[in-house]
Design an enzyme around this catalytic site. Structure first.
Site, short mmCIF file in Angstrom:
data_model
loop_
_atom_site.label_atom_id
_atom_site.label_comp_id
_atom_site.label_asym_id
_atom_site.label_seq_id
_atom_site.Cartn_x
_atom_site.Cartn_y
_atom_site.Cartn_z
N LYS A 174 40.88 40.53 39.51
CA LYS A 174 40.81 39.66 40.69
C LYS A 174 39.60 40.03 41.56
O LYS A 174 39.17 41.18 41.56
CB LYS A 174 42.10 39.80 41.51
CG LYS A 174 43.35 39.39 40.75
CD LYS A 174 44.61 39.79 41.49
CE LYS A 174 44.82 41.28 41.52
NZ LYS A 174 46.10 41.70 42.13
N THR A 206 46.18 38.93 54.57
CA THR A 206 46.17 38.92 53.10
C THR A 206 47.19 39.90 52.52
O THR A 206 47.09 40.30 51.37
CB THR A 206 44.76 39.27 52.56
OG1 THR A 206 44.38 40.53 53.13
CG2 THR A 206 43.74 38.21 52.91
N GLY A 208 50.08 41.03 50.56
CA GLY A 208 50.90 40.45 49.48
C GLY A 208 50.19 39.43 48.61
O GLY A 208 50.83 38.78 47.79
N1 ADP Z 1 39.78 36.08 51.45
C1 ADP Z 1 40.23 35.40 50.38
N2 ADP Z 1 40.02 34.06 50.27
C2 ADP Z 1 40.46 33.38 49.19
N3 ADP Z 1 41.14 33.95 48.17
C3 ADP Z 1 41.39 35.28 48.21
C4 ADP Z 1 40.94 36.08 49.31
N4 ADP Z 1 41.35 37.38 49.12
C5 ADP Z 1 42.00 37.38 47.94
N5 ADP Z 1 42.02 36.12 47.38
C6 ADP Z 1 42.69 35.76 46.11
O1 ADP Z 1 43.96 36.36 46.15
C7 ADP Z 1 44.31 36.94 44.89
C8 ADP Z 1 44.53 38.43 45.06
O2 ADP Z 1 43.27 39.06 45.10
P1 ADP Z 1 42.94 40.57 45.50
O3 ADP Z 1 42.81 40.64 46.98
O4 ADP Z 1 41.73 40.96 44.71
O5 ADP Z 1 44.19 41.37 44.99
P2 ADP Z 1 45.17 42.45 45.67
O6 ADP Z 1 45.99 41.70 46.67
O7 ADP Z 1 45.95 42.96 44.51
O8 ADP Z 1 44.30 43.49 46.29
C9 ADP Z 1 43.18 36.55 43.95
O9 ADP Z 1 43.51 35.36 43.27
C10 ADP Z 1 41.99 36.31 44.88
O10 ADP Z 1 41.09 35.39 44.32
C1 MP5 Z 2 56.55 47.03 47.91
C2 MP5 Z 2 55.11 46.65 47.85
N1 MP5 Z 2 54.58 46.27 46.67
C3 MP5 Z 2 53.26 45.93 46.60
C4 MP5 Z 2 52.45 45.96 47.71
C5 MP5 Z 2 50.98 45.61 47.61
O1 MP5 Z 2 50.69 44.50 48.37
P1 MP5 Z 2 49.22 44.01 48.70
O2 MP5 Z 2 49.10 42.67 48.01
O3 MP5 Z 2 49.14 43.93 50.17
O4 MP5 Z 2 48.24 44.98 48.12
C6 MP5 Z 2 53.04 46.36 48.93
N2 MP5 Z 2 52.30 46.43 50.06
N3 MP5 Z 2 54.36 46.71 48.97
#
Ligand code: ADP
Ligand code: MP5
Length: 267
Positions: A174, A206, A208
């Site tokens: 991602k 953001t 979750g």
């Molecule tokens: N600021 C943002 N604007 C649009 N889409 C986002 C943004 N941040 C994350 N995403 C989308 O949300 C999903 C989770 O991405 P990411 O943030 O890399 O993962 P995680 O939550 O595991 O850290 C992906 O599909 C990504 O493209």
């Molecule tokens: C129980 C649990 N599982 C997973 C996440 C990761 O979440 P995030 O998308 O914010 O990295 C979290 N904060 N808590």
């Protein structure tokens, strides 16, 4: 036909990530949601105030109870916390012969709290990733799993190949943690790369996103869709969920799980 999906993950008391995000997402997509809880976290939009892992026995029994009576068409794993829990979960998944498995290798919460013990990374690579139909690391998680640094898309492609070689059938790295104007999620299926791109939304809400994205993929796989189709829906779902802010909590707020169903259009 009632489609059923199981999430094996941690509970987020704040309701934005973990089990709560997964079940809300399954529900929004007309999939019956079930859960096996690996750890309870005390969490809100400001951070993680406590982590309370469940016993291995309790996790195994939850999975066995579901396998015996309510077999899911697809399964997702999230926060697994320790190598003991990872091994136990992997054994149960293998025993139940659940093929449509989405592994979200959750390591660190957005606020910086550790949701996976450092020594458990090896167990993830050895026992769980080889069973995965799809893995969905973010960029920092992909770096930890591969031992390689990601700066550009070319690096991400090399890392995707390395993670595919661990045995996952599809690798999705991602792009949320990149800083570019567009957010691109990269899929590798062992033969080809596919990119899923959207505009980057500027927001601190953001919490979750990763859980929700992987839960959409799981729900869509449960209905019989392909990984490519499932990611297309996941990208639309998460874009609407980030774009239509709920604006609750004074820190990193949760995404809006009902925005996609309501057809919210975000530019
Ligand atoms: N600021 C943002 N604007 C649009 N889409 C986002 C943004 N941040 C994350 N995403 C989308 O949300 C999903 C989770 O991405 P990411 O943030 O890399 O993962 P995680 O939550 O595991 O850290 C992906 O599909 C990504 O493209
Ligand atoms: C129980 C649990 N599982 C997973 C996440 C990761 O979440 P995030 O998308 O914010 O990295 C979290 N904060 N808590």
């Amino acid at each position: 036909m009632v489609y059923k999906a199981l999430t094996i993950a941690g509970s987020d008391s704040g309701g934005g990530a973990g089990i709560q995000a997964d079940l809300k997402t399954f529900q929004e997509l007309d999939v019956y949601g079930m859960s096996a809880i690996t750890a309870v976290t005390a969490q809100n939009t400001l951070g993680v105030q406590g982590v309370y892992p469940m016993s291995v026995e309790a996790v195994i029994q939850q999975i066995k109870s579901i396998a015996a009576d309510l077999p899911p068409q697809a399964v997702k794993t999230g926060m697994l916390f320790s190598s003991e829990l990872i091994r136990a979960v992997a054994d149960e998944i293998k025993h139940a012969d659940w093929v449509k498995l989405v592994v979200d290798p959750v390591m660190i919460a957005k606020g910086g709290a550790s949701l996976l013990q450092e020594e458990a990374v090896a167990a993830l690579k050895e026992y769980l990733i080889p069973l995965a139909y799809v893995i969905t690391p973010n960029i920092p998680e992909a770096e930890v799993l591969s031992g390689m640094k990601i700066n550009f898309m070319a690096d991400r492609k090399m890392v995707a190949i390395k993670l595919y070689e661990l045995g996952a059938k599809h690798v999705v790295i991602k792009g949320g943690h990149d800083n570019s104007e567009l957010v691109t999620d990269l899929l590798y299926d062992g033969e080809q790369f596919y990119e899923f791109t959207s505009k980057r939304l500027i927001t601190q809400h953001t919490h979750g996103t990763g859980c929700t994205f992987a839960a959409v993929i799981t729900a869509e796989l449960a209905k019989g869709h392909t990984v490519y189709e499932a990611i297309q829906v996941a990208k639309e779902f998460i874009h609407a969920a980030i774009g239509e802010e709920l604006g609750i909590g004074s820190g990193h707020g949760p995404t809006n799980h009902w925005a996609y169903r309501r057809g919210v259009q975000v530019g």
